[in-house]
Enzyme design. Sequence first.
Site, PDB file in Angstrom:
ATOM      1  CE  LYS A  78      -4.572   0.485   0.354  1.00  0.00           C
ATOM      2  NZ  LYS A  78      -5.604  -0.364  -0.214  1.00  0.00           N
ATOM      3  N   GLY A 174     -24.310   3.285   3.140  1.00  0.00           N
ATOM      4  CA  GLY A 174     -23.470   3.861   2.092  1.00  0.00           C
ATOM      5  C   GLY A 174     -23.846   3.377   0.709  1.00  0.00           C
ATOM      6  CB  VAL A 178     -19.163  -0.889  -3.384  1.00  0.00           C
ATOM      7  CG1 VAL A 178     -19.497  -2.355  -3.147  1.00  0.00           C
ATOM      8  CG2 VAL A 178     -17.727  -0.746  -3.860  1.00  0.00           C
TER       9      VAL A 178
HETATM   10  P1  NAD Z   1     -17.719   5.701  -2.113  1.00  0.00           P
HETATM   11  O1  NAD Z   1     -16.953   6.841  -1.527  1.00  0.00           O
HETATM   12  O2  NAD Z   1     -18.084   5.723  -3.548  1.00  0.00           O
HETATM   13  O3  NAD Z   1     -19.070   5.483  -1.295  1.00  0.00           O
HETATM   14  C1  NAD Z   1     -19.153   5.508   0.095  1.00  0.00           C
HETATM   15  C2  NAD Z   1     -20.529   6.041   0.436  1.00  0.00           C
HETATM   16  O4  NAD Z   1     -20.729   5.854   1.836  1.00  0.00           O
HETATM   17  C3  NAD Z   1     -20.683   7.520   0.136  1.00  0.00           C
HETATM   18  O5  NAD Z   1     -21.852   7.731  -0.630  1.00  0.00           O
HETATM   19  C4  NAD Z   1     -20.779   8.159   1.528  1.00  0.00           C
HETATM   20  O6  NAD Z   1     -21.623   9.304   1.543  1.00  0.00           O
HETATM   21  C5  NAD Z   1     -21.369   7.014   2.327  1.00  0.00           C
HETATM   22  N1  NAD Z   1     -21.106   7.058   3.768  1.00  0.00           N
HETATM   23  C6  NAD Z   1     -19.930   7.284   4.394  1.00  0.00           C
HETATM   24  N2  NAD Z   1     -20.096   7.232   5.728  1.00  0.00           N
HETATM   25  C7  NAD Z   1     -21.408   6.965   5.938  1.00  0.00           C
HETATM   26  C8  NAD Z   1     -22.191   6.808   7.108  1.00  0.00           C
HETATM   27  N3  NAD Z   1     -21.663   6.902   8.330  1.00  0.00           N
HETATM   28  N4  NAD Z   1     -23.508   6.553   6.967  1.00  0.00           N
HETATM   29  C9  NAD Z   1     -24.054   6.451   5.724  1.00  0.00           C
HETATM   30  N5  NAD Z   1     -23.367   6.615   4.588  1.00  0.00           N
HETATM   31  C10 NAD Z   1     -22.053   6.853   4.693  1.00  0.00           C
HETATM   32  O7  NAD Z   1     -16.857   4.398  -1.754  1.00  0.00           O
HETATM   33  P2  NAD Z   1     -16.959   2.971  -2.433  1.00  0.00           P
HETATM   34  O8  NAD Z   1     -15.967   2.887  -3.525  1.00  0.00           O
HETATM   35  O9  NAD Z   1     -18.387   2.648  -2.686  1.00  0.00           O
HETATM   36  O10 NAD Z   1     -16.399   2.038  -1.251  1.00  0.00           O
HETATM   37  C11 NAD Z   1     -17.188   1.782  -0.110  1.00  0.00           C
HETATM   38  C12 NAD Z   1     -16.366   0.985   0.906  1.00  0.00           C
HETATM   39  O11 NAD Z   1     -15.939  -0.235   0.316  1.00  0.00           O
HETATM   40  C13 NAD Z   1     -15.090   1.694   1.378  1.00  0.00           C
HETATM   41  O12 NAD Z   1     -14.847   1.335   2.719  1.00  0.00           O
HETATM   42  C14 NAD Z   1     -14.016   1.094   0.486  1.00  0.00           C
HETATM   43  O13 NAD Z   1     -12.744   1.145   1.119  1.00  0.00           O
HETATM   44  C15 NAD Z   1     -14.512  -0.331   0.376  1.00  0.00           C
HETATM   45  N6  NAD Z   1     -14.041  -1.014  -0.822  1.00  0.00           N
HETATM   46  C16 NAD Z   1     -14.327  -0.481  -2.057  1.00  0.00           C
HETATM   47  C17 NAD Z   1     -13.879  -1.152  -3.186  1.00  0.00           C
HETATM   48  C18 NAD Z   1     -14.188  -0.615  -4.571  1.00  0.00           C
HETATM   49  O14 NAD Z   1     -14.000  -1.364  -5.554  1.00  0.00           O
HETATM   50  N7  NAD Z   1     -14.677   0.617  -4.694  1.00  0.00           N
HETATM   51  C19 NAD Z   1     -13.155  -2.359  -3.074  1.00  0.00           C
HETATM   52  C20 NAD Z   1     -12.921  -2.883  -1.795  1.00  0.00           C
HETATM   53  C21 NAD Z   1     -13.363  -2.195  -0.684  1.00  0.00           C
END
Ligand code: NAD
Length: 340
Positions: A78, A174, A178
Amino acid sequence: MFALMQGSRAESLHMVCDPQVGLKAVVAIHSTRMGPALGGCRFLAYPDEDSAIEDALQLARNMSYKAVLAGLPLGGGKAVIMRPPQLHDRSALFEAFGRFIETLAGRYITAVDSGTSSADMDSVARHTRNVTSTSEEDDPSLFTAMGVFAGIRTTALARLGSDNLEGLRVAIQGLGHVGFPLAERLHAAGADLLVSDLDSSKVQRAMEAFGAHPIACEALLSTPCDILAPCGLGRVLNGQSVPQLRCAAVAGAANNQLSSLQVADQLEGRGILYAPDYVINSGGLIDVALRHSGESLATITAHLSRIGLRLTEVYAHSQAEKRSPARIADALAERLLHVD
Ligand code: NAD
């Protein structure tokens, strides 16, 4: 610093400082035993250098575990770039970072993560081929959502006795890259959705598209449901939140959901089945890794089925050994990586 490295059993730690462009970065390589270390690059403000190093080391270890349990020929690493208070030339900073990545001679491959974008990876790509998720590639989030959906089915089967999601109440925290496509799949499978997001327009979209029920952010974790799917930020499962949960299982995309392994034991004690985050959310990594090595869409999609198989294995061991799935997954990954 060496104590931190020893604690996380990291293979190596690399640092660069280029005051001309404001670059201060750390690359933590946990393991290259299975292949080059692939892992995203964060660009965030950190209170101090130790916190940046600690973050990189912990995340690198998770990437190793994620890759080995997903059956990928990769190690875990990382990068963390400490976001300067003032940023004059973003692309110059990421180009300097790209030159640094090139000096690692392929031992680390970087990618998008919190605070970085595919445009940043384009800057990196001007100086190294050891980069993924440039603007020429598709967003891997859809594959993460597909993997989480498959993992929710496996979890429902293990905890509730059926993988038929018809009428199952799934609470999604959220609705981002994803969470939203996950909601789409769950809705198509007949699940009843309870959703929250800090951004009310995303909740509105889910209400209109999937008939989802809106839940206030502060109430989602204590909302009665069958499966809770954390898809927002990390550390949502902690000493305060776990006693409030009213679900049969937790299975979601967020990274680092547990504030500590003791919290996993607490979940186990409450009879709540926990899908280890780095197992269920590995779809995006599978996509990025296989695409980087030139595999076809069909191969990538087929590889995603390993997520459900691995979860089934973890749950079976967990039941037999009466230990939390989180501890089982760690032990399995460590055995595969030959960590003593
Ligand atoms: P993103 O930033 O597109 O979406 C996250 C969403 O969660 C946002 O809409 C935000 O407003 C919402 N959010 C944050 N805190 C919140 C809360 N307390 N209550 C309600 N809503 C809340 O991120 P993403 O790419 O969708 O990823 C989501 C999670 O999955 C992250 O933890 C990320 O590390 C993990 N992840 C993502 C991927 C990927 O391919 N994008 C892969 C592995 C892990």
